[in-house]
Design a protein around this motif. Sequence first.
Motif, PDB file in Angstrom:
ATOM      1  N   THR A 108      -2.462   5.682  -6.930  1.00 36.37           N
ATOM      2  CA  THR A 108      -3.486   6.732  -6.849  1.00 36.37           C
ATOM      3  C   THR A 108      -3.777   7.057  -5.387  1.00 36.37           C
ATOM      4  OG1 THR A 108      -4.543   6.177  -8.950  1.00 36.37           O
ATOM      5  CG2 THR A 108      -5.913   7.264  -7.307  1.00 36.37           C
ATOM      6  N   CYS A 109      -3.899   6.010  -4.564  1.00 37.40           N
ATOM      7  CA  CYS A 109      -4.177   6.236  -3.142  1.00 37.40           C
ATOM      8  C   CYS A 109      -2.937   6.668  -2.375  1.00 37.40           C
ATOM      9  CB  CYS A 109      -4.781   4.973  -2.529  1.00 37.40           C
ATOM     10  SG  CYS A 109      -6.517   4.753  -2.972  1.00 37.40           S
ATOM     11  N   SER A 110      -1.764   6.183  -2.790  1.00 38.51           N
ATOM     12  CA  SER A 110      -0.532   6.644  -2.142  1.00 38.51           C
ATOM     13  C   SER A 110      -0.381   8.150  -2.299  1.00 38.51           C
ATOM     14  CB  SER A 110       0.686   5.936  -2.746  1.00 38.51           C
ATOM     15  OG  SER A 110       0.604   4.544  -2.553  1.00 38.51           O
ATOM     16  N   ALA A 113      -4.599   9.858  -0.928  1.00 37.54           N
ATOM     17  CA  ALA A 113      -5.147   9.708   0.423  1.00 37.54           C
ATOM     18  C   ALA A 113      -4.500  10.656   1.432  1.00 37.54           C
ATOM     19  CB  ALA A 113      -5.039   8.252   0.875  1.00 37.54           C
ATOM     20  N   TRP A 151       1.212   3.630   2.762  1.00 35.38           N
ATOM     21  CA  TRP A 151      -0.135   3.068   2.835  1.00 35.38           C
ATOM     22  C   TRP A 151      -0.906   3.541   4.073  1.00 35.38           C
ATOM     23  CZ3 TRP A 151       2.236  -2.490   2.319  1.00 35.38           C
ATOM     24  CH2 TRP A 151       2.791  -2.638   1.037  1.00 35.38           C
ATOM     25  N   PHE A 154      -4.369   5.673   3.515  1.00 32.42           N
ATOM     26  CA  PHE A 154      -5.595   5.001   3.061  1.00 32.42           C
ATOM     27  C   PHE A 154      -5.991   3.853   3.989  1.00 32.42           C
ATOM     28  CE2 PHE A 154      -2.218   3.686   0.027  1.00 32.42           C
ATOM     29  CZ  PHE A 154      -2.254   2.295   0.096  1.00 32.42           C
ATOM     30  N   THR A 162      -8.056  -1.505   2.251  1.00 32.72           N
ATOM     31  CA  THR A 162      -6.593  -1.617   2.240  1.00 32.72           C
ATOM     32  C   THR A 162      -6.170  -3.064   2.437  1.00 32.72           C
ATOM     33  OG1 THR A 162      -6.398   0.627   3.130  1.00 32.72           O
ATOM     34  CG2 THR A 162      -4.457  -0.811   3.307  1.00 32.72           C
TER      35      THR A 162
END
Length: 248
Positions: A108-110, A113, A151, A154, A162
């Motif tokens: 979701t963050c990959s 963000a 990454w 984020f 993180t």
Amino acid sequence: MKNDLKAGTSGSHQAQKAGPWDHSALAKIREWDPLWVDQCLKFSDDPWTSGVLPRKDVELISLAVNAACTNLSPGGTRRHIRGALEAGASREEILMILKIASLLSIHTCSLGAPILLEEAKAAGVKPMPNEAAATPVCDKMKAAGQWNTAWDAFFEIDPAWTEAIIAASLPVYTSGVLSPKLAELLSIAVDASITHMYAPGTRRHIQAALKLGATMEEIMEVLKICVSQGMQASNLGIPILAEELERK
């Protein structure tokens, strides 16, 4: 052995026992459409009968796909936990699979963000100042060349969070509970699963698996297990159809 397992119209009892099908759903659809069942069993049970991967690995990979936060199949999760235990898997190995299935949500963050950073910049919105956070796990991975640039976004927005999720993820690959190659095959499965289809992760873990000595055939077997997940539609719907036909 493979031919023996696939002999007969049922794909054999052993193949059914280890495969992706719920027994009652399979029996009912065989009653209604035996030709289609025989056609399906030729591909859906193949990962369990081909011998390309050990049965324990097949069950663990199937468990990862079924338990993944993108699937959450109760029936499939139970069936493949049982299959993995019967094939000799330990509690620690199965627990590690469930961790993989849970931590898949990092994507979701990959995805989100980087978009957040781009759109915030376009809108002239700046983040609130963050207190300096210690990130020893992330720092060590960066220094060792093990950091995933997916990454970065984020980490930039929330380095402390993180650090926490990367620290929770790292044991999948470093604890020794799973071999490095199997960890990569499992990661391919959850990333390539039909409900997720996360291309960057699928490519990265295929690259890593190949470097660790995985063959093309082994990786293809993982993708075939993901295809077998499609049988969950019949496992779910056939009993409901039978009940509703009886009610009507």
